[in-house]
Design an enzyme around this catalytic site. Structure first.
Site, short mmCIF file in Angstrom:
data_model
loop_
_atom_site.label_atom_id
_atom_site.label_comp_id
_atom_site.label_asym_id
_atom_site.label_seq_id
_atom_site.Cartn_x
_atom_site.Cartn_y
_atom_site.Cartn_z
N ARG A 1 40.15 4.96 11.80
CA ARG A 1 38.83 5.01 11.12
C ARG A 1 38.01 6.21 11.60
O ARG A 1 37.34 6.87 10.81
CB ARG A 1 38.06 3.71 11.31
CG ARG A 1 37.87 3.33 12.77
CD ARG A 1 37.25 1.96 12.93
NE ARG A 1 37.29 1.54 14.31
CZ ARG A 1 36.28 0.93 14.95
NH1 ARG A 1 35.16 0.69 14.32
NH2 ARG A 1 36.41 0.56 16.21
N GLU B 1 28.73 -5.71 -1.26
CA GLU B 1 29.90 -4.89 -1.60
C GLU B 1 30.25 -4.90 -3.08
O GLU B 1 30.80 -3.93 -3.60
CB GLU B 1 31.11 -5.36 -0.78
CG GLU B 1 30.98 -5.10 0.72
CD GLU B 1 30.14 -6.15 1.44
OE1 GLU B 1 29.81 -7.18 0.82
OE2 GLU B 1 29.81 -5.94 2.62
N PHE C 1 36.27 -6.93 2.93
CA PHE C 1 35.19 -6.85 1.95
C PHE C 1 35.63 -6.09 0.69
O PHE C 1 35.03 -6.23 -0.37
CB PHE C 1 33.94 -6.24 2.57
CG PHE C 1 33.50 -6.98 3.81
CD1 PHE C 1 33.51 -8.37 3.85
CD2 PHE C 1 33.10 -6.30 4.94
CE1 PHE C 1 33.14 -9.06 4.99
CE2 PHE C 1 32.72 -6.98 6.09
CZ PHE C 1 32.73 -8.37 6.12
N HIS D 1 39.51 -1.68 9.33
CA HIS D 1 39.73 -3.03 9.83
C HIS D 1 40.77 -3.81 9.04
O HIS D 1 40.52 -4.95 8.63
CB HIS D 1 38.40 -3.80 9.89
CG HIS D 1 37.44 -3.25 10.90
ND1 HIS D 1 36.99 -1.95 10.85
CD2 HIS D 1 36.84 -3.82 11.97
CE1 HIS D 1 36.16 -1.75 11.86
NE2 HIS D 1 36.06 -2.84 12.56
#
Lengths: 311, 329
Positions: free
Chosen positions: B23, B71, B96, B121
Site C-alpha cells: 500500500r 463507499e 469496503f 488490506h
C-alpha cells in the site's frame, strides 16, 4: 417545438450562464405541455409493444422531464458530447420509457425507433444504458446510484470551473436507499450548487404507498437538515416546475432539491394513484387504447402508435 | 532441460521484509507518476493513511477528493467523474470495495468508465484487525464483473510498475495492494505488463502459480522442494483477469502439475481462474493453496499464514501432492 435558446448560445468555459427564457410565456408553457402529452402517449405505446414496463412512475415524471428538456437543460442533439453541456441523469431508471420519449420529442433519437422498448438488439433497454444511448449520460436501474454519479459529474465540472449544471431525477421510493443519504451529505459538504435533484414524489412504490413500506416524511425537513436548498412544488404544474428550476439554478454554495408532488399514473385515469401500475406490467390492447384515448390521442394517432403505421 | 533452464533463469533473491508495504509502495508510486496523468483524481473514504493515498494527498491536495466514510457513494461518483473527463482512482480497503461492488458493477464497469479501484488490506495479510477486515472474496467477486481487469502485484517494485501500467490502461481495473511489510522480490530490471504471467524461477516437476504476498512464499516453497530434489517452477501471476492462459498451458505441458497459491478463498480467485484455463487447454493435477472456505482471524500475518496453511511449507506439501497425482506417477 424546441423553445430553448439556439445552439450558438450554449455555454463555454468561463462564460456567464444565460437565462433567456420568459418562463411565463404562454407559448413556452403550451409547448412543454405538448411535449409532456407526447411523452405520456409514447410511454403507453412503448410499454404496450414491449409487453412489460413501469407505466406509473413514467407517467408521473412526464411534466418534469418535459420542463427539463424543453426549457432548462443546455443540451441539444448536436451537443451531446460538448464537455460544457448540462447533464441529466435519470436515477429512477425504471422510468426509462419517459426518458426515451422526451428524448425522441426533442430530437435526440427517432420516435418510432424508441417504441422498440425492451427488445433484443434495441438500444432502448428496460433501464437506460449509456453505452447504447450516449445522451442517457450514465447507466441506471439500481436505485441511488444515479444520484451519486450525478454528484461525481457535478464535482468534476466544478473542478473544471465549468458553468454546466447537473440534474438528477429520483423516485420517492429511491429515497429509502442508504446511498441517497451518503450522496446528500457529500453534495452539501462539497457545496455543489451546480447540482439539482428532483424527487418525483408520487407517494407510491412497487408494492404499496411509501408510508406503508418505509415512510419518508418529513422529506423536505430531512434534506434541509442535510444543508440542501429545498422547495416543494406541484410536479404537474409546468410554471411551478420552471420557476423551481430557475430558483434551484440560483442557489449559492448549496445543492438544490425540488420535491415534486406528483400523481402516480398521471393522465391515465384507471392508473392514477394505484401502486399496482408501478410495474412491471403488461398492457392489453384495450388498456393501451383506453389510456391513449384518455391522453386525448385521436383515433388515427392511437392506430399509429399501436400499429406502428407511418404518418 | 530443467537444469539448463534453472541456470538460465536464476532464482530472484528474497531480500526479506523491506519495511515498505504494497500500500505504501502504491501511494508513493501514485504520487511519483501523477504528473504524467493530469486528469488523475484520487478518491478517499477517510482512510488515506491506511491505503497509501496520503502520499498523493500531500503532493496534490487539489486532486484529492474526500468522500467520508461512504463507499457506495464514492464508488458511483467515480463513474460520474470519469464521465466528465477525469481519471479517477478509488482507494479504500478491499472489504469496503465488496461493500460497494454493485456501484463498481453498474456505474463503472457496465457504464464503461475508465476508473481504477485500488484495494488495500486484502486477505489475512491484514493481520491483527481480524476476520471482519480480511477480504477473502474480492478477487472472485471483481473477476466476475464483465470487462473488469483484476491485478495483484507481488512486491513494492512491481507495485510501482503496476500503478503506472494501470493508469495507462484504458478500462476499469481492480488492483490489490497489501497491508503488511512486503518481501522484496524484484530488482530494477523487472518489467510488468497487464495480462502477462512471468516465470520467475524455472523448474520441471511442478509449477507454483501465485499472486500477491504468496509469490514470495512460493519462492520459499521452491527452495524447500529443491532441498528434496524436486524442481519447482514459480510463476508470478500478477494479472488474475485476463489470465495468461498461454503461459498456464505451457507450464502444465512442461511440468505436468500445478499448485496455485493466493491469500484469498480457494474458490473463484486465482485458483479458479487457473483451473478454468487448464480445463480448456491442458488438464492436469492442480492443488489449491488459499483459505479453505473459512474466514480469517486476528494474529500477525506470518502466524496467520501458518495457521491457515498458506505459508511456504504448505505450498511445498501441495506441490508434492500434485506431483503424486500425475498420471504416470
Amino acid at each position: 417545438m424546441n423553445m430553448k435558446p439556439a445552439k450558438a448560445e450554449i455555454q463555454t468555459e468561463g462564460a456567464q450562464r444565460v437565462q433567456p427564457l420568459n418562463i411565463s410565456s404562454p407559448s413556452l408553457i403550451e409547448d412543454i405541455a405538448a411535449a409532456a402529452r407526447f411523452v405520456r402517449r409514447h410511454v403507453i405505446a412503448s410499454i404496450y409493444h414491449a409487453g412489460s414496463g413501469h407505466p406509473g412512475g413514467a407517467l408521473s415524471c412526464a411534466d418534469i422531464l418535459a420542463c427539463l428538456y424543453g426549457a432548462e437543460l443546455n443540451l441539444w442533439p448536436d451537443s451531446i458530447h460538448d464537455p460544457h453541456r448540462d447533464r441529466f441523469v435519470l436515477s429512477k431508471g425504471h422510468a426509462a420509457p419517459a426518458l426515451y420519449a422526451v428524448a425522441a420529442h426533442y430530437g435526440f433519437c427517432d420516435a418510432k425507433d424508441a417504441l422498440n422498448l425492451r427488445k433484443l438488439n434495441s438500444p432502448y433497454q428496460g433501464h437506460p444504458h449509456v453505452k447504447d444511448l450516449p445522451w442517457a449520460e450514465t447507466s441506471t436501474g439500481s436505485l441511488g446510484q444515479g444520484f451519486s454519479v450525478a454528484l461525481g459529474m457535478a464535482m468534476g465540472l466544478k473542478l473544471q470551473h465549468s458553468t454546466a449544471r447537473v440534474y438528477a431525477l429520483l423516485g420517492d421510493g429511491e429515497m429509502q436507499e442508504g446511498e441517497v443519504w451518503e450522496a446528500a451529505m457529500c453534495a452539501a459538504h462539497h457545496k455543489l450548487d451546480n447540482l439539482c435533484v428532483l424527487v418525483d414524489y408520487n407517494k407510491m412504490q412497487s408494492d404499496d404507498r411509501n408510508e406503508n413500506i418505509m415512510g419518508l416524511e418529513p422529506l423536505a425537513a430531512k434534506l434541509r437538515a442535510f444543508n440542501w436548498a429545498v422547495a416543494e412544488i406541484d410536479g404537474h404544474d409546468i410554471k411551478a416546475i420552471l420557476s423551481g428550476l430557475h430558483r434551484a439554478a440560483a442557489t449559492f454554495e448549496k445543492p438544490a432539491a425540488l420535491i415534486c408532488h406528483t400523481v402516480k399514473g398521471k393522465g391515465v385515469p384507471y392508473m392514477e394513484n394505484l401502486p399496482q401500475w408501478h410495474g412491471s406490467v403488461k398492457l392489453t390492447r384495450q388498456q393501451a387504447e383506453d389510456a391513449l384515448a384518455a391522453l386525448d390521442a385521436t383515433l388515427w394517432e392511437i392506430k399509429e402508435l399501436l400499429d406502428g403505421q407511418k404518418s | 532441460m530443467a537444469k539448463k533452464a534453472e541456470a538460465a533463469a536464476p532464482a530472484p533473491a528474497l531480500i526479506g521484509t523491506s519495511g515498505d508495504s504494497l500500500r505504501e509502495a502504491f501511494g508513493k508510486a501514485l504520487a511519483a507518476c501523477a504528473n504524467d496523468f493530469p486528469k488523475l483524481v484520487v478518491l478517499d473514504a477517510d482512510i488515506a493513511g491506511g491505503t497509501g493515498a496520503h502520499h498523493f494527498r500531500k503532493a496534490f491536495p487539489g486532486s484529492f477528493l474526500q468522500f467520508g466514510i461512504a463507499e457506495q457513494n464514492m464508488m458511483a461518483a467515480a463513474g460520474g467523474l470519469s464521465a466528465v473527463g477525469y481519471l479517477p482512482v478509488v482507494t479504500t480497503f478491499a472489504v469496503f470495495c465488496l461493500r460497494a461492488i454493485e456501484q463498481a458493477r453498474l456505474s463503472i464497469a457496465y457504464a464503461g468508465r475508465n476508473v481504477k479501484i485500488v484495494a488495500s488490506h486484502p486477505g489475512i495479510d491484514v493481520g491483527p484487525d481480524g476476520g471482519s477486515a480480511q477480504a477473502l472474496e474480492d478477487l472472485a467477486a471483481f473477476r466476475a464483473i464483465p470487462g473488469m481487469t483484476v491485478i495483484s502485484p507481488a512486491d513494492p517494485a512491481e507495485m510501482a510498475l503496476a500503478t503506472r501500467a494501470m493508469l495507462e490502461f484504458e478500462g476499469p481495473v481492480y488492483m490489490r495492494t497489501g497491508r503488511s511489510p512486503a518481501k522484496r522480490i524484484f530488482g530494477k530490471d523487472h518489467t510488468f505488463e497487464i495480462g502477462k504471467g512471468r516465470i520467475i524461477r524455472d523448474g520441471k516437476d511442478v509449477t507454483l502459480i501465485a499472486c500477491g504476498v504468496e509469490v514470495g512464499r512460493a519462492l520459499e516453497a521452491a527452495a524447500i522442494l529443491a532441498d528434496e530434489d524436486i524442481s519447482a517452477r514459480v510463476v508470478n501471476m500478477a494479472t488474475i483477469k485476463p489470465i495468461d492462459e498461454a503461459l498456464i498451458a505451457t507450464c502444465a505441458r512442461e511440468t505436468g502439475a500445478i499448485v496455485t497459491a493466493e491469500d484469498h478463498n480457494i474458490y473463484g480467485g486465482l485458483g479458479g481462474a487457473v483451473a478454468e484455463a487448464l480445463a480448456r487447454a491442458w488438464p492436469c493435477p492442480v492443488e489449491f493453496v488459499g483459505l479453505k472456505d473459512t474466514f480469517g482471524a486476528s494474529g500477525e500475518p506470518e502466524e496467520l499464514a501458518e495457521h491457515f496453511a498458506i505459508s511456504a511449507p504448505f505450498i511445498a506439501e501441495a506441490a508434492k501432492r500434485a506431483i503424486s497425482r500425475k498420471a504416470h506417477a
